[in-house]
Design a protein around this motif. Structure first.
Motif, PDB file in Angstrom:
ATOM      1  N   ASP A  59       6.926   7.479   8.375  1.00 46.71           N
ATOM      2  CA  ASP A  59       5.467   7.483   8.461  1.00 46.71           C
ATOM      3  C   ASP A  59       4.937   8.491   9.487  1.00 46.71           C
ATOM      4  N   SER A  66       1.026  11.575  11.929  1.00 46.25           N
ATOM      5  CA  SER A  66       1.064  10.588  10.849  1.00 46.25           C
ATOM      6  C   SER A  66       1.168  11.276   9.490  1.00 46.25           C
ATOM      7  N   GLU A  68       1.828  10.290   4.984  1.00 43.77           N
ATOM      8  CA  GLU A  68       1.932   9.251   3.961  1.00 43.77           C
ATOM      9  C   GLU A  68       3.390   9.109   3.556  1.00 43.77           C
ATOM     10  N   CYS A  69       3.916   7.902   3.700  1.00 47.90           N
ATOM     11  CA  CYS A  69       5.334   7.697   3.414  1.00 47.90           C
ATOM     12  C   CYS A  69       5.520   6.748   2.228  1.00 47.90           C
ATOM     13  N   HIS A  71       7.141   3.903   1.790  1.00 48.39           N
ATOM     14  CA  HIS A  71       6.959   2.460   1.971  1.00 48.39           C
ATOM     15  C   HIS A  71       5.481   2.077   1.998  1.00 48.39           C
ATOM     16  N   ASN A  72       4.645   2.892   2.614  1.00 50.36           N
ATOM     17  CA  ASN A  72       3.208   2.627   2.606  1.00 50.36           C
ATOM     18  C   ASN A  72       2.628   2.765   1.203  1.00 50.36           C
ATOM     19  N   GLN A  73       3.084   3.764   0.462  1.00 43.01           N
ATOM     20  CA  GLN A  73       2.614   3.935  -0.910  1.00 43.01           C
ATOM     21  C   GLN A  73       3.003   2.738  -1.772  1.00 43.01           C
ATOM     22  N   ASP A  75       3.826  -0.407  -0.717  1.00 46.49           N
ATOM     23  CA  ASP A  75       3.136  -1.615  -0.265  1.00 46.49           C
ATOM     24  C   ASP A  75       1.661  -1.615  -0.662  1.00 46.49           C
ATOM     25  N   THR A  76       1.025  -0.467  -0.574  1.00 42.80           N
ATOM     26  CA  THR A  76      -0.386  -0.367  -0.957  1.00 42.80           C
ATOM     27  C   THR A  76      -0.565  -0.669  -2.442  1.00 42.80           C
TER      28      THR A  76
END
Length: 228
Positions: A59, A66, A68-69, A71-73, A75-76
């Protein structure tokens, strides 16, 4: 809900076939693509598909900025409750990308630490994939492993391209492991289908319907009365 791992050699139809999966209630699928294979979908009609490109495992970059990684994509997408199916294309490349990024980050003096971090991250992802309110498809490249059968005979086993340390974890945690194959139709054209029956020389299984084969669009569908 359910999770699946589909695999084949590079160019064998992973991206095209994974995006055929049926929607049930929300009417949308999401493809998280790290290997640039989504360009092939320009040749096909996928009106119910959203595509997001995955470029990072971490991330933050090595300067602390910062970014965009993956795992965030992921989870979102889950939290949005917009998609019936989330397709991660592909986990073999995602593993390679994550190792390269971790090595470049300078966080580890020993590369074995980077590998361990990624091993754990992939295992968490696959475990999580089977506990969501949407279905998840992981795609992977294929590779061949020399093995010795119980009879003592030497053979080649086709497996998803993942490190041996996590291969059984990943295949064990998903509900379906399917190898993409092709067959000639009556009209002379070629059609894809999934092999879902495992054997000593091929990783495959189907916990959803105990099928030997299925069509890509039906990977999460139970067997109907007519099919029994």
């Amino acid at each position: 809900m359910a999770s699946a791992l589909i695999y084949c050699p590079s160019g064998g139809g992973k991206t095209v076939n994974s995006t055929l999966v049926k929607t049930r209630t929300r009417g949308k699928n999401l493809l998280l693509c790290s290997d640039n294979s989504s360009v092939v979908l320009k040749n096909f009609d996928r009106p119910n598909l959203d595509i997001k490109i995955v470029q990072h495992w971490l991330d933050r970059d090595k300067t602390g900025k910062s970014q965009e990684c993956f795992h965030n994509q992921f989870d979102t997408a889950v939290e949005n409750r917009k998609y019936d199916n989330i397709i991660v294309d592909n986990i073999s490349d995602l593993f390679d990308m994550s190792i390269l990024e971790l090595k470049d980050s300078g966080k580890f003096n020993d590369n074995r630490q980077a590998y361990q971090v990624v091993y754990e991250g992939i295992k968490r992802l696959v475990r999580k994939a089977g506990q969501l309110d949407c279905d998840v498809i992981l795609t992977a490249w294929a590779e061949q492993q020399p093995i010795v059968l119980p009879s003592g005979e030497q053979a080649i086993r086709i497996t998803p391209k993942l490190p041996l340390k996590i291969l059984d974890n990943v295949c064990g945690l998903v509900n379906v492991v399917a190898y993409i194959n092709t067959a000639q139709k009556k009209d002379g054209s070629t059609g894809w289908y999934y092999i879902t029956e495992g054997k000593p020389t091929m990783y495959a299984k189907d916990q959803i319907a105990c099928r030997k084969t299925c069509f890509p669009e039906d990977i999460f569908q139970p067997v109907t009365e007519e099919e029994k």
